[in-house]
Scaffold this active site. Structure first.
Site, PDB file in Angstrom:
ATOM      1  N   GLY A  34      38.184  32.986  41.503  1.00  0.00           N
ATOM      2  CA  GLY A  34      36.724  33.784  41.740  1.00  0.00           C
ATOM      3  C   GLY A  34      35.420  32.992  41.710  1.00  0.00           C
TER       4      GLY A  34
ATOM      5  N   GLU B 299      32.065  29.460  36.674  1.00  0.00           N
ATOM      6  CA  GLU B 299      32.709  30.706  36.733  1.00  0.00           C
ATOM      7  C   GLU B 299      31.989  31.510  37.092  1.00  0.00           C
ATOM      8  OE1 GLU B 299      35.381  31.926  36.375  1.00  0.00           O
ATOM      9  OE2 GLU B 299      36.328  32.085  34.366  1.00  0.00           O
TER      10      GLU B 299
ATOM     11  N   ASP C 163      33.777  37.487  30.648  1.00  0.00           N
ATOM     12  CA  ASP C 163      33.950  38.773  29.873  1.00  0.00           C
ATOM     13  C   ASP C 163      34.374  38.667  28.388  1.00  0.00           C
ATOM     14  OD1 ASP C 163      34.176  41.462  29.645  1.00  0.00           O
ATOM     15  OD2 ASP C 163      35.740  41.886  31.094  1.00  0.00           O
TER      16      ASP C 163
ATOM     17  N   LYS D 180      29.178  39.272  30.642  1.00  0.00           N
ATOM     18  CA  LYS D 180      29.353  40.243  30.245  1.00  0.00           C
ATOM     19  C   LYS D 180      29.328  40.295  28.702  1.00  0.00           C
ATOM     20  CE  LYS D 180      32.018  42.879  32.835  1.00  0.00           C
ATOM     21  NZ  LYS D 180      33.374  43.427  33.601  1.00  0.00           N
TER      22      LYS D 180
ATOM     23  N   PHE E 111      33.235  47.452  35.825  1.00  0.00           N
ATOM     24  CA  PHE E 111      34.211  46.783  36.331  1.00  0.00           C
ATOM     25  C   PHE E 111      33.747  46.410  37.768  1.00  0.00           C
ATOM     26  CE2 PHE E 111      38.050  46.142  39.182  1.00  0.00           C
ATOM     27  CZ  PHE E 111      38.408  45.061  38.777  1.00  0.00           C
TER      28      PHE E 111
ATOM     29  N   ASP F 254      37.660  40.019  42.271  1.00  0.00           N
ATOM     30  CA  ASP F 254      38.624  40.719  42.899  1.00  0.00           C
ATOM     31  C   ASP F 254      39.046  41.967  41.975  1.00  0.00           C
ATOM     32  OD1 ASP F 254      41.945  39.928  42.184  1.00  0.00           O
ATOM     33  OD2 ASP F 254      40.232  38.990  41.200  1.00  0.00           O
TER      34      ASP F 254
END
Length: 182
Positions: free
Chosen positions: A44, A99, A103, A131, A152, A159
């Site tokens: 990511g 990153e 989360d 988050k 989300f 992804d």
């Protein structure tokens, strides 16, 4: 074609460029006299890291690790797995972990702790998105692009089942995409 699955754009291309420029100035100020390893956590991080590297004005080494705690689906499994370790030794080096999103904090905390255990002089974290409402591990990134709610999101590296990473923005995925299988 991919846009049809997106409910709304959360962070536009323009927003991303502004965030990256700001983060680049902050990180350059802090690392201008160091030779850090800028470590990306695959997969990511790739779009964000690629843009960030363009605005960092100091000597650096680029490295990658493939670390995961999602293994498909929309929530972290809690099982942090290293699929590809970095090749460069970190002993005595400053490491800037890059990153796309933080989360639960499980993955980034595990990797940070591992790098410190291996003797890194320092480990700091830059993330495009934070988050905090999703946090399970106590962790605060050093450089935050934008805090987002507990929703989300996909795009710009993020992804759902290896799809949507190539969107040039971050968007909220329509719920029916991940609640129904075709």
């Amino acid at each position: 074609m991919l846009d049809k699955d997106i409910e709304s754009v959360l962070i536009s291309q323009t927003d991303i460029q502004n965030i990256v420029s700001r983060l680049g100035r902050e990180i350059t100020r802090d690392y201008h006299d160091r030779f850090p390893i800028v470590l990306g956590l695959l997969k990511g991080c790739v779009p964000f890291m690629a843009e960030l590297l363009k605005v960092l004005d100091f000597h650096l080494e680029v490295a990658f690790m493939n670390v995961s705690s999602y293994h498909g689906g929309i929530e972290s499994t809690g099982d942090v797995r290293i699929d590809m370790d970095l090749a460069s030794p970190v002993k005595g080096r400053h490491v800037l972990l890059t990153e796309d999103i933080i989360d639960t904090g499980r993955t980034i905390k595990a990797v940070s702790d591992l790098l410190l255990y291996r003797g890194a002089a320092s480990v700091k974290v830059v993330t495009l998105m934070d988050k905090p409402e999703g946090r399970i591990k106590d962790f605060v990134p050093d450089y935050i692009g934008r805090s987002i709610p507990k929703i989300f999101v996909v795009g710009f590296g993020l992804d759902y089942e290896e799809r949507y990473r190539n969107l040039p923005y971050v968007g909220v995925l329509k719920e029916h995409v991940y609640t129904t299988k075709e």
